[in-house]
Design a protein around this motif. Structure first.
Motif, PDB file in Angstrom:
ATOM      1  N   ASN A 170       0.812  -1.215   0.000  1.00 56.60           N
ATOM      2  CA  ASN A 170       0.000   0.000   0.000  1.00 56.60           C
ATOM      3  C   ASN A 170       0.842   1.260   0.000  1.00 56.60           C
ATOM      4  N   GLY A 171       2.125   1.139  -0.216  1.00 59.55           N
ATOM      5  CA  GLY A 171       2.959   2.317  -0.351  1.00 59.55           C
ATOM      6  C   GLY A 171       3.183   3.056   0.936  1.00 59.55           C
ATOM      7  N   ALA A 172       3.218   2.343   2.048  1.00 58.30           N
ATOM      8  CA  ALA A 172       3.491   2.980   3.331  1.00 58.30           C
ATOM      9  C   ALA A 172       4.868   2.549   3.801  1.00 58.30           C
TER      10      ALA A 172
ATOM     11  N   VAL B 175      -2.620   1.772   6.149  1.00 58.98           N
ATOM     12  CA  VAL B 175      -3.504   2.626   5.362  1.00 58.98           C
ATOM     13  C   VAL B 175      -4.883   2.635   6.008  1.00 58.98           C
ATOM     14  N   PHE B 176      -5.466   3.810   6.147  1.00 56.45           N
ATOM     15  CA  PHE B 176      -6.793   3.927   6.740  1.00 56.45           C
ATOM     16  C   PHE B 176      -7.841   3.593   5.691  1.00 56.45           C
TER      17      PHE B 176
ATOM     18  N   GLY C 280      -8.071   5.626   2.311  1.00 53.43           N
ATOM     19  CA  GLY C 280      -7.074   5.086   1.408  1.00 53.43           C
ATOM     20  C   GLY C 280      -5.718   5.748   1.575  1.00 53.43           C
ATOM     21  N   MET C 281      -5.514   6.467   2.682  1.00 50.62           N
ATOM     22  CA  MET C 281      -4.283   7.207   2.936  1.00 50.62           C
ATOM     23  C   MET C 281      -3.600   6.667   4.189  1.00 50.62           C
TER      24      MET C 281
ATOM     25  N   ASP D 194       0.627  11.550   1.633  1.00 49.52           N
ATOM     26  CA  ASP D 194      -0.224  10.936   0.609  1.00 49.52           C
ATOM     27  C   ASP D 194      -1.200  11.936  -0.002  1.00 49.52           C
ATOM     28  N   LEU D 195      -1.527  12.998   0.744  1.00 47.72           N
ATOM     29  CA  LEU D 195      -2.481  13.986   0.247  1.00 47.72           C
ATOM     30  C   LEU D 195      -1.952  14.717  -0.982  1.00 47.72           C
TER      31      LEU D 195
END
Length: 391
Positions: free
Chosen positions: A119-121, A127-128, A132-133, A138-139
């Motif tokens: 998830n790119g973290a 990720v919530f 989806g962040m 991420d924003l």
């Protein structure tokens, strides 16, 4: 629990104890599901569900020879998630850590150890699901416009947004789910809203706010002085207005801008919601749609002018002083809101920035204070600390 709040962690033994018809949990990887309400309606009989109560059902659901499961079965589980099961590694780490409150369970997929990477973290922050962040960074990650539309079937950011909301035929729950999943338009530019001559009216640069509203506030403060007994009296009422604005700010943000649960399920309500605040959550880093257009603020401020002169009916000048203090509070609010999204700030505002951006990427159902956390603390809507890392 609201869908945007962080879910709790369960010990394996705690999950295993939920194996009766009164309380039945199952797991898939690190996710914990409460399937108690599904026992009686299970097509294979409730006994089969209870047989796996407190256990992992990953392989059972995939085993087509013993029991074929449809997509509906997985949807039932997704709607029943209640938390995450921890692991010995996490427990031992939390015991040894001096910051155990910042230790979170492995993240919610079948193989929890892979989730942060997928998830790119990169920092291991989960990720919530509601946004989806995973972080404020991420924003500002540019959205793949084509894939986003294909995946979510919501709004095509290449086309004017307003008419898509109006003609989309969206159900309220789907609309609210999607509008609170932030997107970021090409390089931070403004996505088309009207797509016609009205487009400029939807964009306001931050510096327009003090240019337009500070002169009326200064003039109103000046003329209010002649009806007050002293400068101290005028200053006291002016500061009262400034304080009252902080409450108005909270009330407007919580009960008007986030009217989500009470929003009527029709296109008029959804379109108005999108114009008023939905577009800000959908595109939170849009620099030209962060502060309120003067025409919209004038419409919202007019009732408060009348309210101030109704409450402080005995003295027009005192009412004007209160109103001017409130409008100055609004100016501070709008500028603060813009700077929280787009500027590097001193320490106090840096913490406020972190807090407000969590409202966008983590929990949009809490954290309604923008210029301070005061009313969130008073009314119990303060944001919980975000999870920091996994072990």
């Amino acid at each position: 629990m609201s869908p945007s709040r962080t879910l709790p962690t369960f010990l394996p033994a705690e999950v295993a104890s939920h194996n009766t018809s009164k309380s039945c949990y199952v797991t898939m990887g690190t996710r914990v599901f409460d399937v108690t309400d599904f026992i009686d309606s299970h097509p294979g009989g409730g006994e089969l569900v209870l047989e796996y109560g407190g256990k992992d059902v990953t392989h059972v659901l995939k085993d087509e020879t013993s029991h074929t499961h449809s997509e509906a079965a997985y949807e039932v589980l997704e709607d029943s998630i209640v938390g995450f099961v921890t692991t010995p590694k996490v427990v031992n780490g939390a015991v040894k850590s001096s910051h155990s409150d910042q230790t979170v369970p492995l993240s919610p997929i079948l193989d929890g150890t892979n989730e942060p990477k997928q998830n790119g973290a990169p920092n291991g922050v989960p990720v919530f699901a509601s946004t989806g962040m995973s972080s404020e960074e991420d924003l500002s990650k540019e959205t793949d416009l084509v894939n986003d539309y294909k995946t979510h079937k919501f709004l095509d950011l290449n086309k004017p947004l307003l008419m898509q909301v109006w003609f989309g035929g969206f159900e309220k729950d789907f609309y609210l789910e999607q509008v609170h999943r932030p997107r970021h338009y090409k390089g931070g530019a403004s996505a088309p809203l009207f797509g016609n001559f009205l487009e400029p009216l939807s964009k306001t640069a931050w510096y327009v706010i003090p240019i337009v509203w500070l002169p009326p506030v200064a003039y109103g403060t000046y003329i209010a002085r002649e009806g007050c007994s002293s400068t101290f009296e005028e200053a006291s009422y002016w500061l009262l207005g400034l304080f009252l604005w902080t409450l108005v700010e909270y009330i407007l943000h919580r009960f008007l801008f986030h009217l989500d649960k009470f929003l009527p399920n029709n296109r008029v309500a959804l379109t108005l919601h999108f114009l008023l605040h939905g577009i800000h959550h959908y595109l939170p880093m849009d620099k030209l749609r962060l502060v309120m257009p003067p025409t919209l603020f004038l419409a919202l401020a007019t009732p408060f002018w009348k309210l101030a002169h109704t409450v402080f009916y005995w003295n027009w000048h005192i009412a004007t002083a209160v109103f001017c203090g409130g409008i100055f509070g609004y100016i501070c609010y709008d500028l603060t809101h813009y700077f929280l999204h787009h500027k590097t700030l001193p320490s106090y505002w840096r913490e406020l920035k972190k807090y407000h951006l969590q409202h966008h990427f983590m929990d949009y159902e809490n954290g309604f204070g923008v210029t301070s956390r005061f009313w969130d603390q008073i009314f119990g809507t303060q944001l919980a600390p975000p999870p920091m890392k996994t072990l």
